[in-house]
Structures are given as C-alpha cells and as structure tokens.
Scaffold this active site. Structure first.
Site, PDB file in Angstrom:
ATOM      1  N   PHE A 184       0.866  -1.171   0.000  1.00  0.00           N
ATOM      2  CA  PHE A 184       0.000   0.000   0.000  1.00  0.00           C
ATOM      3  C   PHE A 184       0.908   1.227   0.000  1.00  0.00           C
ATOM      4  O   PHE A 184       1.830   1.320   0.817  1.00  0.00           O
ATOM      5  CB  PHE A 184      -0.936  -0.014   1.213  1.00  0.00           C
TER       6      PHE A 184
ATOM      7  N   ASP B   7       2.074  -4.766   8.470  1.00  0.00           N
ATOM      8  CA  ASP B   7       0.898  -3.907   8.352  1.00  0.00           C
ATOM      9  C   ASP B   7      -0.326  -4.820   8.281  1.00  0.00           C
ATOM     10  O   ASP B   7      -0.475  -5.606   7.342  1.00  0.00           O
ATOM     11  CB  ASP B   7       0.987  -3.014   7.109  1.00  0.00           C
TER      12      ASP B   7
ATOM     13  N   TYR C 151     -10.069   1.981  10.772  1.00  0.00           N
ATOM     14  CA  TYR C 151     -11.309   2.359  10.090  1.00  0.00           C
ATOM     15  C   TYR C 151     -11.773   1.377   9.022  1.00  0.00           C
ATOM     16  O   TYR C 151     -12.731   1.642   8.326  1.00  0.00           O
ATOM     17  CB  TYR C 151     -11.217   3.772   9.512  1.00  0.00           C
ATOM     18  N   LYS C 152     -11.083   0.254   8.899  1.00  0.00           N
ATOM     19  CA  LYS C 152     -11.507  -0.759   7.928  1.00  0.00           C
ATOM     20  C   LYS C 152     -12.371  -1.793   8.670  1.00  0.00           C
ATOM     21  O   LYS C 152     -13.484  -1.492   9.078  1.00  0.00           O
ATOM     22  CB  LYS C 152     -10.291  -1.373   7.249  1.00  0.00           C
TER      23      LYS C 152
ATOM     24  N   ARG D 162     -12.490  -4.074  -6.807  1.00  0.00           N
ATOM     25  CA  ARG D 162     -12.210  -4.707  -5.518  1.00  0.00           C
ATOM     26  C   ARG D 162     -13.480  -4.823  -4.683  1.00  0.00           C
ATOM     27  O   ARG D 162     -14.270  -3.881  -4.609  1.00  0.00           O
ATOM     28  CB  ARG D 162     -11.158  -3.883  -4.782  1.00  0.00           C
TER      29      ARG D 162
END
Lengths: 407, 407
Positions: free
Chosen positions: A124, A193, A218-219, A366
């Site tokens: 990412f 991560d 926040y995921k 996605r």
C-alpha cells in the site's frame, strides 16, 4: 449457487447476530468495509455521551474522572483477542502512517550498523512512502522486493523488514511465520501492516512470533473515517525499542513536566502526543462490535463469502473478468479483486445499482467481505448484478467513465 | 474592583455574545480553557450529522460527496484570520507533538551542514522531547537556552530554532519579530509553538515574518480533548521544505497509488496519514466559535480579564501568593500563574469550590482566561474565592493534598 442457497447459508450463519450491531443503509450492498467499515449501532450514543456527558460537564477533570488518560491502552487491550496478542502488547495512536514511521524508526535504531530496510514491492503506497522518507532521512537503503521473495531477501544487512500481511490489491496473505523466522534467524526485525487483516481473519501475532505491527482502525475494525491506528509491540521487545518520534504520552511521568525524556516501560513508550478522545470513543464502539465473536468464525465466514462470490462471478461473467491474486482461499484475506479493462466504469455502474465496491488502478474491481455484517445473499446478488452490468454493457456511459477522486 | 464593577464590564463587553456559543456547566467558574477548551454549542450536532448523516448513509463515497478529503485544509483555512496567515498556509493534522516533529525535521533537512537545534529551556515538555528525539536520531546537537536568550544564541551553526510563543507556565510572550529576524539573518528557520496563543491573543504570523508554526486544537480553539493540531508553513517555504515523515495524504496524486513518493506542491505535502474526520468535525465547530470575532477584541478582553484577576488576587491575598512571569500584560498570553508553596492543594480546594484552574510543578497555580467565554464577574469571584480559601486555610486537608494525575 442460487439466491435460495445463499439465504440458507445466512440462516445457518453463527455470526448472523452481529449484523444488528451495525446501521447499514437499506437497499445497499456494501462491499467496501475493507476501505471504510460501516457505522456500528453504538457509535453515536457513545460519542454523544463523551461529548455531552464527559467533556461538557467535567471538562478537564475528565482526564482522570473518566479515565481518558488510559483510553489508548484500555481500548487497545480489547484488540488482544482479535489479533492474537497480549493485552499489554497493543496501543491505539496516531494514523497508520505515523505508527508505521514510529515502529520502523524504532526497529532501525535497534539494529545499528545495518543499513537496509527491506520492504514489499507494490505495498500500500503510504507504507512505501513512510519507508522511503525514513530511509532518506537516515541514509539507509530501501530495498523493494515482491512480497513472496521477502523471506529469501533478508540477510545480515537487513535492519528491518516491512510488509502487509494481506495485500490491498491481490488479497494475498503473506506467510507470517516464515517471514518472522527468516528475520529472526538473520537478526532483523519485522513490522507487519495488518490493515487488511485485523478484524477480517484470524490472527495469532504472538504464536506466529511477530515482533511489531501496525493496523488500521477504520476498515474491518469499524472505528470511523480516519480512525486512529493501532500498534503491536511484542512484550519481549518493548523495553529494548524506542521510537525517535517521542512525546509526553510516552514519558515515564508525563505530568512531572521534566526537561528530559525518560521513556516509560512497556507499550506506553510508543505513544507520542495527546490522542483524540472523541476519535477513540468511536473506535471503541467499532472494536466492541467483536464482543463475543470468535475469530475462527470470522475467518470461516470470510472464506465462505469469498468462495460464493468468486464462484458466482466466474460462472455468470464468464471470461469477461479475471480473478486477481491467489485462487487458494487460505492464502487470502477477506477481499477479492477482479480485473476488467474498464474496471473503473464497471465499479461506478455497480455503485449506481447499489453495490459498493471500489477500484484500484490499473484495472482492478475490488470487493471486500466483512464477516460481521456481509450476508451471503448480498454476495450472491452482487455477483448477479455485476454479471448483468457486464452483459448489458451498462458501464459504457460517460457518467461512469469520468474519473473522480476515490479512496 | 467590586463585583458590580466586574458586572458592568461584562455588560459593556463586545464579545459577550460569544459565550452563547458554548455549553458551560452552571455554577462552575472554568479557568482552564488553556488546557481543555469548553464544549461549543454546535459540536454535538455537527458530529452527529457527520456520523449519522454522512458516514452511516454515504459510507465510503462521503470522501468525495461530503468532501472529507479536503477537510484538513478547508477547516485549516478558517484559522487564517485567527492567526494572521494566508488560508493556504495552514493545515490540520496529527497531534501537536507529531506536527512539531514534522516541521522540525523538515526545517533541519533544509539546512544541511548545520548541526544545532536551538530550543527554549523549560518549554512545554513534549516540545523538548520531540526535539531531543529528532536530535538523537540525526546526531544533531540540541542546545537549550532560556527563551529570552534565544535571539542572541542563534548563529551560523543553527539549523532550526524552536520555542513557544506564550510560555505554558510564566505566560511570557516571546518577541516573534525579533526571533524571526535574528534567525533569518543567520539563515536559520524558526518553528513556533502557538499552543498557548492561538485563539487567545492576536497573532500576525505573516506580518511577523514567521517561517513555521504548530499549535494545539483543544485549548483556546475548543476542538475537544486531544483534537488534531495545526501547522503553519509560510507560503514562501512550502515547496522548499519536505518532512521526512511522509505519507499518502502528502502525495501529489494520493489515489494514483504510485510506488514513489512525489510530494504535492503547497501546504498539503505536510499531511501524512488519513485524518480522523470525526475529530476534524469537532475541531471545525470549535474554530467556528470565532466567526465574526475580531482578534483585537479577543486580545483586549484577555488583557482586561488578566488585569482584573491579578489586581483582585494581589489585593485580597496579600503576600500569600506571588505573581509568576511578567507583570507587563502586553508581554503575556492569556493565562497567569501564582506561586504558592501548597499550590497543588490550593488548586484542589478551588476546584471543590467550583473554580477550575490547574497546577503546574513545582508550586504554580495556573488560571486561563478564554476571552470568548470567560466573564469579568467570574474573574472577580475566582479571586475572591481564592482569597477565602487562603484566609481560612481551607486547602490544608488530606483530600486536597493527595496527588492525582493531572493534565
């Protein structure tokens, strides 16, 4: 797989109860909880209580009276069963990028003389930018290699290794144990991560011998947009490591106002500045959606949802889309990408039909499956709608092709 | 000064209207807005709207639909008239400590070959810890000198100077223009900490030739506990400087997911990770309490409140307490400390009587005056109550002497 079959899976779902813990908009199939988790039902009242009940009434005394001061560790400790760590190995702080900087720089400092940060190619982007910035500042070498070559690329020059546990595009899951073992054998430290795995699949950080990790609030943890992040530091390393980005929340006696920094012992030394107590309250409500949930059930449901969706898409869309990343579901996290040359427009057409996925360049559509609230029926219908859109070239309209900023 | 005199000052106060913008608990005299600002009346509904109206309903699409993506700069631009800067010179991000680290490290990098960070002795501790951490990491020398010697201590070895504009204990206001000029003459950059001045007194950052500054969102800006902080970077320096703590929010095209960091032009390059949108909403409500408020009025009222309180305390408490810091009110921010050997216990006794100040080691009782909501009547009564407590030795009880953690 018919819609009825999917509905039967929902009826038998041991996690079905958890959906009530969220406020999901009617008539939306939300397959983007891997980007921004849905709103927990408890968040608003939790935040209201903090604002109107604590801040308003008790003002500054709330730091002790309502124990705001311990919130970053108290809330973090609730992550322990979710990520397979000890409660005292976790802290909530900052953003994922800042946490990564802190742990990477602490790790590098603990391996003086070693000049290489080894990182995953195509990670990412912010992870790579953080590593680049640190390497440039300290005149270290940042070496980027594909995730599946990381283990072999670790050597005696490697100070630190950093990679995602689950890749944000391919969904590929790295072999945690193997990378940790290779790093340990070479004397290097690993910073994982966990942004795309925490809350979506079963993690056993301690069992896998993890050194350090960061993850996103926040995921799959449903902490709200831009929620603070979390850090994991294995107990055995806590007093050996020390981030150069140090502040009063990591001091041994923050309220003694001493002139010299004396890091406290334990995980608190990885804290820096005053945390947003409002953002922490929202994150706590997010983490609390996991109360009484077995992560083995979460992972099993993730796999079943993916299996259903992939099968549905491949059967109904034929050769128009191609699966990106591993076919083996055990080698995956909880999202899946399909490539399509006009993927961007297809995603916009899907959103217009109430199916929310997202697009990742260059051509990836996605879809994320959040075991706590995604229904099998939704996965099934999403596949059907995608097939429709492709069959009718519904995506082939200027309004869907026009690029907007996306996250 | 009698209570009636004070009430007349309140009646004539051009800022009296602003008190309605806050929800202050009845029967509390809150003189700690310099530590945690009071709750603005608009905060709760603003945060509720964000959570229930935006996040819940529009989920991931809120980043564009509700312009979350631009929130850090949009909200920051509202600070421009409050601090005397251009709207494009400000950004909201992270915590004060992290922002300070970013600006200090960017400044040091822009002056290669210079090995000294010059900083204020006795500055707010986290500022010193941040500078120590950075100096240690980069093998620079951190030189601490008293604030009023900073100007003279700047030389050709100085890469960066950092100090508070208003001292958190003495309340002394540094001569911004003089320090900036001395630094510029020597080729060094200055990073100001505005935590105790932004929102309390009139600032003219551009006019004073400031390079860089950070400030706190939760004191006089009323952003709520642990609110994100702000950064100021003079327009002329924005494209020259670059913080090593870099992330995707500072990238030229954050959503192109490029492998290499390309900092965007302008203030955005000082952003790092995803900001808490909930915390930003609360901060925006805090900053909005300044709408239509002239900072000259704020500073004038600050001075008048201080004058009244100092006079009241000195007249009524006699020699029992002593003013700490400058007597000249133009050389002060908006808080005042009085020393008393049992200051800690006295502050606890005051709190028990509904007057909230705080204690700063070793013996300082600190009182902050927030021009937007503190009334002259309150300043007067606070002085009277303090005099009472001292006269009756009301503070001399075990429950007041017992130390608790404070902020």
């Amino acid at each position: 797989m018919t819609l009825e079959d999917a509905q039967q899976l929902d009826e038998a779902d041991p996690l079905a109860f958890a959906r009530e813990r969220f406020q999901l908009p009617e008539s939306l199939i939300y397959l983007d909880g891997n980007s921004l988790g849905a709103l927990p039902a408890a968040t608003q009242s939790r935040v209201d209580r903090l604002i109107a009940g604590e801040w308003r009434v008790d003002l500054i005394s709330s730091w002790t009276k309502h124990d705001w001061i311990d919130a970053p560790l108290r809330i973090a400790s609730k992550l322990a069963p979710i990520v397979g760590a000890k409660p005292n190995e976790l802290a909530i702080a900052d953003s994922t990028s800042v946490c990564l900087f802190k742990l990477l720089s602490a790790a590098v400092r603990a391996r003086p003389g070693r000049r290489v940060i080894l990182a995953q190619q195509g990670n990412f982007p912010t992870d790579t930018y953080v590593a680049q910035g640190l390497a440039e500042m300290l005149r270290l070498e940042l070496r980027l290699v594909p995730a599946d070559h990381i283990g072999n690329a670790i050597d005696e020059q490697t100070a630190t290794v950093t990679l995602s546990h689950v890749d944000y595009r391919s969904g590929a899951r790295a072999d945690m144990r193997a990378v940790n073992d290779a790093a340990r054998a070479a004397g290097a430290l690993v910073v994982w991560d966990l942004s795309h795995s925490a809350g979506a699949i079963e993690l056993r950080l301690d069992e896998a011998g993890c050194d350090l990790a960061v993850g996103c609030g926040y995921k799959y943890l449903n902490g709200g947009p831009g929620s603070p992040a979390f850090m994991f530091v294995a107990e055995r390393l806590q007093d050996e490591l020390r981030p150069p980005l140090q502040g009063w929340f990591g001091h041994s006696e923050p309220f003694a106002f001493e002139e010299s920094y004396r890091p406290t012992s334990g995980i608190s030394r990885f804290l820096t500045g005053t945390p947003s107590i409002i953002a922490l309250a929202a994150l706590e409500a997010g983490i609390d959606t996991f109360e009484g949930v077995a992560m083995a059930d979460v992972e099993a449901k993730s796999r079943a949802l993916l299996a259903l969706f992939i099968e549905q898409v491949e059967r109904r869309c034929g050769g128009e889309v191609s699966l990106f990343g591993p076919r083996d579901l055990e080698a995956r996290g909880s999202h899946v990408c399909f490539a399509h040359p006009d993927g961007y427009a297809v995603i916009q057409a899907l959103i217009a039909r109430g199916v929310v996925g997202d697009f990742r360049a260059p051509d990836l559509m996605r879809f994320g499956f959040t075991p706590l609230y995604t229904r099998f029926e939704e996965a099934c219908r999403a596949g059907d709608i995608l097939a429709d859109i492709l069959a009718n070239r519904e995506w082939d309209q200027p309004r869907f092709r026009e690029r907007k900023k996306v996250t």
